[in-house]
Design a protein around this motif. Structure first.
Motif, PDB file in Angstrom:
ATOM      1  N   ALA A  99      34.323  46.767  37.374  1.00 34.90           N
ATOM      2  CA  ALA A  99      34.483  45.865  36.236  1.00 34.90           C
ATOM      3  C   ALA A  99      34.413  46.693  34.959  1.00 34.90           C
ATOM      4  N   SER A 100      35.360  46.500  34.073  1.00 33.11           N
ATOM      5  CA  SER A 100      35.477  47.360  32.892  1.00 33.11           C
ATOM      6  C   SER A 100      34.279  47.257  31.952  1.00 33.11           C
ATOM      7  N   SER A 117      37.133  39.749  39.277  1.00 30.46           N
ATOM      8  CA  SER A 117      37.006  38.724  40.311  1.00 30.46           C
ATOM      9  C   SER A 117      37.671  39.213  41.594  1.00 30.46           C
ATOM     10  N   VAL A 118      37.270  38.623  42.709  1.00 26.57           N
ATOM     11  CA  VAL A 118      37.902  38.886  44.001  1.00 26.57           C
ATOM     12  C   VAL A 118      38.485  37.586  44.516  1.00 26.57           C
ATOM     13  N   ASN A 127      32.517  37.293  38.828  1.00 23.92           N
ATOM     14  CA  ASN A 127      31.397  38.184  38.511  1.00 23.92           C
ATOM     15  C   ASN A 127      31.184  39.259  39.577  1.00 23.92           C
ATOM     16  N   VAL A 128      32.285  39.866  39.992  1.00 24.46           N
ATOM     17  CA  VAL A 128      32.223  40.990  40.923  1.00 24.46           C
ATOM     18  C   VAL A 128      32.022  42.273  40.121  1.00 24.46           C
ATOM     19  N   TYR A 178      32.896  44.810  48.537  1.00 23.20           N
ATOM     20  CA  TYR A 178      32.661  44.552  47.117  1.00 23.20           C
ATOM     21  C   TYR A 178      31.224  44.115  46.904  1.00 23.20           C
ATOM     22  N   VAL A 179      30.735  44.303  45.698  1.00 24.96           N
ATOM     23  CA  VAL A 179      29.361  43.959  45.330  1.00 24.96           C
ATOM     24  C   VAL A 179      29.399  43.154  44.042  1.00 24.96           C
ATOM     25  N   THR A 180      28.567  42.135  43.961  1.00 26.12           N
ATOM     26  CA  THR A 180      28.552  41.264  42.792  1.00 26.12           C
ATOM     27  C   THR A 180      27.617  41.807  41.708  1.00 26.12           C
ATOM     28  N   LEU A 181      27.854  41.357  40.484  1.00 19.81           N
ATOM     29  CA  LEU A 181      26.973  41.707  39.369  1.00 19.81           C
ATOM     30  C   LEU A 181      25.568  41.189  39.635  1.00 19.81           C
TER      31      LEU A 181
END
Length: 492
Positions: A99-100, A117-118, A127-128, A178-181
């Motif tokens: 995420a930038s 997002s995914v 919120n990925v 993938y991992v979320t925030l």
């Protein structure tokens, strides 16, 4: 002089001969048949081992990125900054998309949302924090890499949404993590509700009431605990590596609106906890480990803290184990199921979560005595609301959820879980909502509105003025090791 050879004495010359052409052909055919059976099996085994290793390496890369974030408060800008960023299938590095807004110093704890997002089928995960992926065995990256999202397709779907690599539509086989925030913030940032006091607003929690939870009477295998408590960590462990095991773990205390574990249901509950499957299932069938667990709310009018169900796909929630009383209806549970079983109408081969009740009632003889209305059809889709039996959610319902990643729950990562049940005590109408991998969802003082519920349902159930709550688990020929932590429940 003539020499005559006696017929009783053998000639002094060799009687050995070589293979005939027919015999040689037969041998070649036999060797070919053996090779045709063995070689494909060897090739398949090599491919399976290579794929298993690739999945493991992608997960190692994922964990290294998480470790970098913990140390630096931000994400790395490229996979070159971690130890295992190389592509397994081919040359170059793994696909990495952060995420930038999480690349600046201390950005993880200062951001409430991410820019990434995914997309998983019809579902979007907001919120990925980052996505890491390998090309898979076809050496072709096929996921969709758009401005604000990454699209992950179902295995086998013919697609190529990443023409920057190879524009070659074929069966999708990317290996993606993938991992979320929210997960990173739980790892890095100070939480408003630590383990010292439990989730904010909880009436009952592991932190404050661990001693008031008890093992159900059903303990199998005999003299072995398939559910254990780790007091110093305020956690419980489900499965403990035993095969063909079942167990139940119920609250039996007097805190909140409860008396000896019988709790006034009132207007409903809010629940939070974390769970982690310790064993990584790298298979494409999701059958290396089994079977899962439930968090259950059961009628105190028909049950006590000694009840438990069967092993295997019944998850300790359903079925008659022949030792204790079964878990009788009315009841409701969130099923966290990691073993696809066609007999229960699971959507194979995916891990799933589902809202479950009791299916259809039936009569059964137990110890030569007729036991009426023994519940227990936990088949997805079973139940008839017209007869007072809410339908168990099945694939396609709002109360059933899986991702396109086969073993998305069996990843050795900590997952957050939240359940909200709103109850109309007069009509018996229930609104159920549950979230998996929710962000900042441990505060039980108010309803959670952070994201759309992972699963939801509306049902009508009577005779649930008083309930018992807890966890059930089971295994079959496979094992599992699941940790439950940071539990809290608030009654409304």
């Amino acid at each position: 002089m003539r020499v005559y050879h006696s017929p009783t004495q053998p000639l002094n010359h060799s009687t050995k001969r070589g293979f005939t052409l027919v015999e040689m052909a037969i041998i070649i055919v036999i060797i070919g048949l053996i090779a045709s059976m063995i070689v494909p099996a060897i090739v398949k085994s090599i491919k399976r081992d290579r794929l298993t290793n690739a999945r493991r390496l992608v997960r190692i890369a994922r964990d290294e990125i998480v470790g970098y974030a913990v140390m630096n408060g931000k994400l790395p800008s490229s996979p070159d900054q971690i130890g295992h960023g190389e592509e397994i299938f081919g040359k170059g590095t793994l696909f990495y998309r952060p995420a930038s807004n999480l690349l600046a110093d201390d950005s993880i704890c200062s951001q409430d949302n991410s820019t990434l997002s995914v997309i998983l089928g019809s579902d979007t995960r907001d919120n990925v924090a980052f996505v890491i992926a390998s090309k898979g065995e076809n050496f072709n990256l096929q996921l969709g890499n758009n401005t604000d999202d990454v699209t992950i397709y179902e295995y086998g779907q013919k697609v190529d949404d990443y023409p920057e690599d190879v524009d070659r539509p074929e069966p999708y086989d990317d290996i993606v993590e993938y991992v979320t925030l929210g997960y990173l913030k739980q790892k890095i940032c100070t939480s408003a509700s630590g383990s010292e006091s439990g989730p904010l607003g909880a009436d009952i929690s592991f932190a404050q009431n661990m001693d008031d939870f008890v093992q159900g009477a059903a303990i199998y295998p005999r003299k072995k605990q398939s559910i254990t408590v780790v007091q110093e960590n305020k956690t419980i462990n489900l499965g403990n590596g035993y095969r063909n095991a079942y167990g139940c773990y119920w609250y039996s205390g007097d805190s909140g609106p409860c008396n000896n574990g019988n709790c006034t249901f009132g207007n409903g509950v809010r629940v939070f906890f974390k769970f982690r499957f310790a064993d990584i299932d790298s298979s494409l069938s999701s059958k290396d480990f089994a079977d899962g667990f439930t968090f259950a709310l059961i009628s105190a009018a028909n049950n006590d803290c000694t009840v438990c169900g069967k092993d295997k796909g019944y998850l300790g929630y359903a079925g008659d184990n022949g030792v204790t009383e079964p878990v009788r209806y009315p009841k409701m549970a969130v099923e966290v199921d990691t073993y696809p079983d066609g007999g229960f109408n699971d959507y194979s081969p995916y891990n799933h979560v589902s809202l479950m009740y009791w299916g259809e009632k039936y009569e059964k003889k137990r110890k030569k005595k007729l036991v009426e209305d023994v519940d227990d059809d936990v088949t997805h889709g079973a139940g008839d609301p017209d007869k007072g039996d809410p339908k168990n959610n099945e694939y396609g319902d709002l109360g059933y959820y899986n991702t396109t990643q086969v073993t998305w729950l069996e990843d050795a990562m900590e997952h957050t879980f939240r359940l909200e049940v709103d109850r109309n005590a007069t009509s018996g109408d229930f609104q159920l909502r549950a979230w998996v991998d929710c962000i900042d969802c441990s505060d039980l003082t108010s309803s959670y509105n952070g994201t759309t519920p992972t699963i939801q349902d509306s049902v009508t159930i009577s005779n649930m003025d008083y309930i018992i709550f807890g966890w059930t688990q089971s295994t079959r020929g496979k094992t599992q090791n699941v940790t439950i932590s940071d539990f809290g429940i608030k009654f409304l």
